[in-house]
Write an enzyme that holds these catalytic residues in place. Sequence first.
Site, short mmCIF file in Angstrom:
data_model
loop_
_atom_site.label_atom_id
_atom_site.label_comp_id
_atom_site.label_asym_id
_atom_site.label_seq_id
_atom_site.Cartn_x
_atom_site.Cartn_y
_atom_site.Cartn_z
N LYS A 136 0.89 -1.11 0.07
CA LYS A 136 0.09 0.10 0.14
C LYS A 136 0.97 1.41 0.11
CE LYS A 136 0.68 1.89 3.29
NZ LYS A 136 2.18 2.27 4.26
N TYR A 221 -4.52 4.52 6.24
CA TYR A 221 -4.88 3.23 7.26
C TYR A 221 -6.30 3.81 7.69
CZ TYR A 221 -0.49 0.79 7.29
OH TYR A 221 0.55 0.05 6.80
P1 NDP Z 1 12.58 1.70 1.99
O1 NDP Z 1 12.92 3.05 1.57
O2 NDP Z 1 13.06 1.21 3.56
O3 NDP Z 1 12.82 0.46 1.04
C1 NDP Z 1 12.41 0.52 -0.27
C2 NDP Z 1 13.21 -0.20 -1.14
O4 NDP Z 1 12.74 0.02 -2.69
C3 NDP Z 1 14.70 0.28 -1.30
O5 NDP Z 1 15.35 -0.10 -0.10
C4 NDP Z 1 15.18 -0.18 -2.35
O6 NDP Z 1 15.68 -1.67 -2.65
C5 NDP Z 1 13.97 -0.44 -3.37
N1 NDP Z 1 14.02 0.97 -4.47
C6 NDP Z 1 13.98 0.85 -5.52
N2 NDP Z 1 13.95 1.96 -6.32
C7 NDP Z 1 14.13 3.03 -5.34
C8 NDP Z 1 14.30 4.30 -5.29
N3 NDP Z 1 14.12 5.13 -6.36
N4 NDP Z 1 14.33 4.72 -4.14
C9 NDP Z 1 14.34 4.23 -3.07
N5 NDP Z 1 14.24 3.10 -2.87
C10 NDP Z 1 14.02 2.30 -4.03
O7 NDP Z 1 11.04 1.87 2.03
P2 NDP Z 1 9.98 0.95 2.86
O8 NDP Z 1 10.34 -0.53 2.92
O9 NDP Z 1 9.70 1.62 4.23
O10 NDP Z 1 8.47 1.17 2.17
C11 NDP Z 1 8.33 0.25 0.91
C12 NDP Z 1 6.88 0.23 0.36
O11 NDP Z 1 6.45 -0.53 1.48
C13 NDP Z 1 6.02 1.46 0.32
O12 NDP Z 1 5.25 1.56 -0.66
C14 NDP Z 1 5.43 1.62 1.83
O13 NDP Z 1 4.25 2.55 1.56
C15 NDP Z 1 5.27 0.26 2.21
N6 NDP Z 1 5.12 0.01 3.52
C16 NDP Z 1 4.27 -0.74 4.05
C17 NDP Z 1 4.06 -0.99 5.55
C18 NDP Z 1 3.06 -1.96 5.81
O14 NDP Z 1 2.73 -1.95 7.13
N7 NDP Z 1 2.04 -2.36 4.98
C19 NDP Z 1 5.09 -0.41 6.39
C20 NDP Z 1 6.24 0.19 5.61
C21 NDP Z 1 6.12 0.51 4.16
P3 NDP Z 1 16.78 -2.37 -3.18
O15 NDP Z 1 18.00 -1.51 -2.68
O16 NDP Z 1 16.74 -3.65 -2.86
O17 NDP Z 1 16.29 -1.79 -4.62
#
Ligand code: NDP
Length: 371
Positions: A136, A221
Site C-alpha cells: 500500500k 490506514y
Molecule cells: P525503504 O526505503 O526502506 O525501501 C524501499 C526499497 O525499494 C529500497 O530499499 C530499494 O531496495 C527499493 N528501491 C527501488 N527503487 C528505489 C528508489 N528510487 N528509491 C528508493 N528505494 C528504491 O521503504 P519501505 O520498505 O519502508 O517502503 C516500501 C513500500 O512498503 C512503500 O510502498 C510503503 O508504503 C510500504 N510499507 C508498508 C508497510 C505496511 O505496514 N504494510 C510498512 C512500511 C512500508 P533495493 O535496494 O533492494 O532495490
Amino acid sequence: MSSRRDFLQKISASAISLPILGGTMSIQDFYSQPYQGPMLRVAIMGLGSYGNRVAEAMQSCKKAKITGLISGTPSKIKEWSSKYNIPEKNCYNYETFDRIKDNPDIDAVYVITPNGLHADQSIRVAKAGKHVICEKPMAINAKEGQAMVDACKQANVKLLIGYRMHFEPNTLEVIRMRNEGEFGKVLFFQGLCGFKIGDPTQWRLDKKLAGGGAMMDIGIYAINGSRYMVGEEPVWVTAQETKTDPVKFKEGVDETIQFQFGFPSGAVASCLSTYSMNNLDRFFLNGDKGFAEMQPSTGYGPIKGRTHQGELNKPHVTHQTVQMDEMAGIILEGKKARVPVDGEEGVKDMKIIDTIYKAVKSGKKESLNLT
Ligand code: NDP
C-alpha cells in the site's frame, strides 16, 4: 519475533482459537501442525526496511516461502541470498526482472518499493505471468491503480494489496461484532494516523516517488479503516490541509490533512493524517448500542483495545506471517478474504485519496461513487 518457536509461543499464550481463512482449523493448530499442501513461492522486490520485515515474518509461514529476490543493490542480493538460501538464478535487478517469466521457481512477486514505482513494476510482473502482491498504497492515483487491475486481469494473474490489518484478529473481531449488530446502528468513526517523519531527503517526501505525503503513507490506514470499521463506502468527502513546514513538505507533499466522510446510512467519519505528530494510531467506532476503541489500531501490534463488552483479547500473531499464509490460500486455493485485499479494494482507496486531494483544493464537499 524471529523464530518459529517464538511465533508459536506467542500464539499458544492465548487459549482463544481463530479460524485460518475459510477453514475450520484454528490459527494455533495451523501453526503447530505439519503442513503438506501447496506452497506459494514468492520473489521479494525492494529489499528495504519493510521488505526486511516481511522476509523475517515469512520464515514462520507455512504456505509461503521466499524463492527469489529483485533488487537494485548487488550487496543486498549477496546478503539476502545467503541468509535466505536463494540461488543466483532466482535473483534479478530492475532491468532484468521481466525474465522472471521463464523462472518456474517463482509464482508471485511482492512489490515493496517506493509508491511511485508500484504501478509500472506490478504491470511488468503481470506481463511476466506472475501473481502480484503489492504494498500500500497500490499506486499514486486511481488511474494507475486501475491500470494495474486491468493488466493483471489481462494476464490472468491475481493482484493483492498488502493490507495486513485485514487479517488481524482483533480487527476481525470488531468487524464480526459490527456485522452481528453488537454496536447497534453505526453512527461515527474516528481514525487518527500519523508519526513524525525524520530525514527530509527520504523518498517519502519526494512527490514523484511517494505520490503525495502522509496521506499516501499513513493516512491510507484511516481511509481503509473507515471503510472496514463502518462497513460501508463513503459517498462524500471534505478535507482541510495544514502545513507548518513548507520547506520539508514541498508542493504536493501533504504534512497534515483532516478529512471527513459521509456514508449512505448517515454515519460519518472524522480522520487525521499527519507526518508531524507522534502517538497517533487510534480508531474509535461508535454505534447506538456500543463502541470499539483500538490503540494501537494499525501498528505492527499487539493491537490493543476494548469495546463496551470489555477488552479485545484475541492473540497477537505476526501480521505479515498470517497475511502471507492467507494470501497463499487466496492465490493457490481460491480462498476469499473476509475483508477483501484485491486490486479493486486498492483502487477504492486510491479514488478516495484522489477525492481528498480534490476536496483540499476546492474547499467543498466532494461526492464519491465507489460502488
Ligand atoms: P525503504 O526505503 O526502506 O525501501 C524501499 C526499497 O525499494 C529500497 O530499499 C530499494 O531496495 C527499493 N528501491 C527501488 N527503487 C528505489 C528508489 N528510487 N528509491 C528508493 N528505494 C528504491 O521503504 P519501505 O520498505 O519502508 O517502503 C516500501 C513500500 O512498503 C512503500 O510502498 C510503503 O508504503 C510500504 N510499507 C508498508 C508497510 C505496511 O505496514 N504494510 C510498512 C512500511 C512500508 P533495493 O535496494 O533492494 O532495490
